[in-house]
Design a protein around this motif. Structure first.
Motif, short mmCIF file in Angstrom:
data_model
loop_
_atom_site.label_atom_id
_atom_site.label_comp_id
_atom_site.label_asym_id
_atom_site.label_seq_id
_atom_site.Cartn_x
_atom_site.Cartn_y
_atom_site.Cartn_z
N LEU A 13 14.41 15.23 -6.66
CA LEU A 13 14.88 13.90 -6.25
C LEU A 13 15.74 14.10 -5.02
CD1 LEU A 13 15.40 10.86 -6.59
CD2 LEU A 13 17.17 11.42 -8.26
N CYS A 31 13.36 9.65 -2.64
CA CYS A 31 13.98 8.83 -3.69
C CYS A 31 13.37 7.44 -3.83
CB CYS A 31 15.50 8.73 -3.47
SG CYS A 31 16.00 7.85 -1.97
N ASN A 32 12.57 7.01 -2.86
CA ASN A 32 11.90 5.72 -2.96
C ASN A 32 10.44 5.85 -3.39
OD1 ASN A 32 14.14 4.11 -2.09
ND2 ASN A 32 13.76 4.80 -0.01
N THR A 40 7.25 7.04 -5.98
CA THR A 40 6.98 6.86 -7.41
C THR A 40 6.84 8.19 -8.13
OG1 THR A 40 5.87 4.75 -7.00
CG2 THR A 40 5.38 5.85 -9.08
N TYR A 72 13.16 11.81 -11.99
CA TYR A 72 14.06 10.67 -12.12
C TYR A 72 15.35 11.11 -12.81
CZ TYR A 72 10.33 7.42 -10.80
OH TYR A 72 9.35 6.75 -10.11
N VAL A 106 18.78 9.33 -14.71
CA VAL A 106 19.45 8.15 -15.22
C VAL A 106 20.91 8.49 -15.48
CG1 VAL A 106 19.54 6.40 -17.03
CG2 VAL A 106 17.33 7.33 -16.31
N ARG A 160 20.86 0.30 -8.61
CA ARG A 160 19.72 0.90 -7.93
C ARG A 160 19.75 0.76 -6.42
NH1 ARG A 160 14.25 -1.20 -9.71
NH2 ARG A 160 13.51 0.63 -8.57
N ASP A 202 18.57 5.66 -10.02
CA ASP A 202 17.29 5.14 -10.47
C ASP A 202 17.40 4.00 -11.47
OD1 ASP A 202 15.58 6.79 -8.96
OD2 ASP A 202 15.85 8.45 -10.36
N TRP A 203 18.59 3.78 -12.04
CA TRP A 203 18.73 2.71 -13.05
C TRP A 203 20.16 2.21 -13.06
CZ3 TRP A 203 15.18 -0.02 -15.48
CH2 TRP A 203 15.52 -0.79 -16.58
N PHE A 214 10.94 6.02 -18.06
CA PHE A 214 10.54 6.80 -16.89
C PHE A 214 9.60 7.93 -17.29
CE2 PHE A 214 14.83 5.70 -14.71
CZ PHE A 214 14.30 4.53 -14.20
N ALA A 239 8.66 2.81 -12.66
CA ALA A 239 8.35 4.22 -12.41
C ALA A 239 6.86 4.48 -12.35
CB ALA A 239 8.99 5.09 -13.50
N ASN A 279 17.79 -4.87 -12.82
CA ASN A 279 17.11 -3.69 -12.29
C ASN A 279 15.80 -4.01 -11.59
OD1 ASN A 279 18.48 -0.97 -12.89
ND2 ASN A 279 18.78 -2.10 -14.80
#
Length: 648
Positions: free
Chosen positions: A66, A71-72, A74, A78, A80, A122, A128-129, A144, A398, A425
């Motif tokens: 990451l 980071c953008n 898919t 990930y 959290v 985010r 990511d969350w 995710f 995700a 989110n």
């Protein structure tokens, strides 16, 4: 931003060298300076937990795939942050790994309109969350992990948690889902510092953390949470396990600042000016750093990244056609459409995974056919609505399309906070609520979902569709799956007639295309207008016939989108002088309120009567409960007639 930190991504070495550890320890010291300065400048925040989590943060973001560059995307790893109040630690870590300049976060922490909010969101690159309430993060991580597994891309998920949230039921629900689904691609880390806001965790609510995770089938590792060498080794072992693994990181609250260490007060308390000076002395910081940050506060204001709901590339197929002889329920029409879409796309490499979630109700909510046709895309989570709401929402950001079908009182009323966080989110969840309104009948008031319109009215992004018959349900289902963003599809359980025009042709048949915000005119007239919510259109049509026999010709509009009123139809209705809304929903927060608000905003006037539910319903056959609420055809017609007399 450049740094001289060792490369940790994807575990390039078996163990960290002494030099690596030295460099990381120095990075942690600097990150602690950033975190404490943030809280001091803002005058509020959660410093001590940020300090105890610092090594966990730095190590986890270091090993994960990451980066500022991906980071953008898919397909990646990930992370959290479940204990989102430790945002100073998260922001300082992200700055250390080059996601933005440290002063961007330090100077603008908790500043109105800044992306660096008090709890992680985010719109900060690398977050990511938006975790919000404690206890939600693990479920997001499970979502995710399910999406990455369905995409078969090798993506891993890390969830950083606090120890105080380990008592929450949603955490236990998420643990069980992860094990059942074989999610070896998820690793949790717990900041085990034994302190929460009200004191020591053992005093507030004692719990055997290790035993809880072991009992649910997770692999459990323990380490010194302030030793980079131990955390790195534990992370490396965890990602190579064939089961979900948790790492219990033994830490000290307020680590690195003597007057904060082990003191519950600093869970959520900013240091004073003198205490900040003492903290900088112990950390080797410069007092001028605070002054520099103060001079840059809001000048300029940093701009966070823009988050938009995901789209997909599924094939949606052609709508089924239900003729006037057919009598089926809307939920079956939904199930048929869902199975159609699933079968067209199942396991095709170039198609977005379509994950359907169920809480032990597949037969009732009509997802069983999809489960047979697309078994690897069907996720059975048991009676665990709180975690499922978050799991499904997170999976939808995700790389999957998420559909969760449940009874109205479970999927929304029970899990409202989770759906609120899905809205925040900007997830891409398709929430299908069955058994809404008074149509549950004998199950009684606990199961009669008469508040779903009002609950979703409280949000800002959710779209709501309440279809009128099977044909409209089929088209609305395919539209909802295609539409980016959160969409709720709500329906009762009873079989319904296919709505037809005065020539007997299905109104929502071959020539109809679903359009969000459009009210469909079912019948015309001049003496008044009725707006009927979804399946109540059939009852309203019966009332229309009674009124016509009495010499009153009403317009009848079928409304499928009670949160998006068709103002053109409303103007036409108001021109008659009488407007009536009909719904088997709480009349104080449903369709009637939407119409009244739209009339006020559009400066329209007419005699207006909202017909709906005025109390919790009785346990009895649906028709009997409707009649008791004066929502049967005869009662609707009688009340409409009285409204006309009142106008005269």
């Amino acid at each position: 931003m450049e740094n001289n930190l060792p490369s940790l991504r994807n575990f390039p070495v078996e163990a960290l060298s002494d030099e690596d550890v030295k460099l990381l320890d120095n990075a942690a010291r600097k990150a602690r300076i950033d975190a404490v300065t943030m809280v001091s400048l803002a005058g509020s925040g959660h410093p001590a937990g940020s300090l105890s989590s610092m090594e966990m943060y730095l190590a986890t973001y270091g090993v994960a795939n990451l980066t500022p560059e991906n980071c953008n995307d898919t397909d990646r790893d990930y992370i959290v942050v479940s204990h989102g109040h430790t945002s100073p630690g998260a922001y300082a870590t992200l700055a250390t790994w080059g996601f933005f300049e440290p002063l961007d976060a330090v100077a603008n922490f908790r500043l109105c309109s800044s992306p660096f909010q008090g709890h992680v969101e985010r719109n900060v690159p690398g977050i990511d969350w938006g975790s919000g309430n404690l206890g939600q993060g693990l479920a997001a991580g499970v979502g995710f992990a399910l999406a990455q597994k369905a995409r078969n891309n090798g993506g891993r998920v890390f969830v950083v948690m606090g120890d105080g949230e380990q008592t929450k039921g949603q955490v236990a629900e998420a643990r069980r889902i992860a094990v059942k689904e074989g999610l070896s691609n998820i690793t949790a880390l717990i900041d085990y510092n034994h302190i929460q806001i009200s004191g020591r965790t053992e005093d507030v609510m004692p719990v055997d953390v290790r035993s809880l995770w072991e009992a649910d089938g997770w692999g459990v590792l323990e380490c010194d949470g302030h030793s980079f060498a131990e955390i790195y080794a534990a992370l490396r072992d965890a990602v190579n396990d064939d089961v979900p693994t948790v790492i219990i990181c033994h830490t000290q609250m307020g680590k690195g600042i003597s007057f904060m260490e082990g003191i519950p007060d600093y869970h959520g308390k900013a240091p004073s000016k003198d205490q900040y000076a003492e903290a900088m002395k112990e950390l080797g910081g410069d007092l001028e750093y605070l002054e520099k940050a103060k001079s840059l506060r809001g000048n300029p204001m940093p701009v966070g990244r823009k988050i938009v709901p995901n789209s997909n590339n599924l094939v949606y197929g052609e709508p089924r056609q239900y003729d006037s002889e057919t009598k089926t329920d809307n939920r079956s029409a939904f199930g048929n459409a869902l199975a159609d879409v699933g079968a067209l796309n199942y396991k095709k490499e170039d198609k977005t995974p379509l994950l359907v979630f169920d809480c032990d109700l597949a037969g009732s909510v009509k997802t069983a056919d999809f489960a047979k046709k697309c078994p690897e895309w069907f996720i059975q989570t048991g009676i665990q609505e709180h975690a499922t709401a978050t799991v499904a929402g997170a999976a939808s950001v995700a790389g999957a399309v998420s559909v969760w079908a449940d009874f109205g009182v479970f999927g929304l009323s029970e899990a409202y906070n989770q759906q609120r966080l899905n809205d925040i989110n900007k997830t891409n969840l398709k929430l299908v609520l069955t058994h809404v309104g008074l149509d549950v009948g004998e199950d009684g008031m606990t199961h009669q979902s008469i508040d779903y319109v009002g609950l979703l009215r409280n949000t800002f992004g959710w779209k709501l569709i309440v279809p009128a018959d099977p044909n409209q349900t089929d088209r609305a289902t395919r539209w909802a799956i295609k539409e980016a963003g959160n969409v709720c599809l709500a329906m009762g359980r009873s079989k319904l007639p296919v709505l037809t025009d005065e020539e007997g042709k299905p109104i929502f048949g071959e020539d109809y295309t679903f359009e969000y915000g459009q009210a469909v005119k079912v019948r015309d007239g001049k003496d008044g207008a009725i707006f009927a919510l979804g399946a109540m259109t059939g009852k309203a049509l019966e009332a229309w016939e009674i009124l016509r026999e009495k010499g009153l010709n009403f317009k009848l509009f079928s409304v499928a989108t009670p949160l998006a009123i068709d103002t053109a139809a409303l103007r036409e209705a108001c021109d008659t002088g009488v407007v009536i809304s009909v719904e088997d929903h709480h009349y104080h927060n449903g369709l009637g309120v939407s119409i009244a608000l739209a009339m006020a905003e559009e400066r329209l006037s007419a005699a207006f009567m909202p017909l709906g539910v005025h109390s919790y319903g009785a346990s009895g056959k649906s028709e009997e409960v409707m009649k008791q609420m004066k929502l049967d055809a005869a009662s609707i017609a009688s009340q409409a007639e009285e409204c006309c007399k009142g106008r005269a």
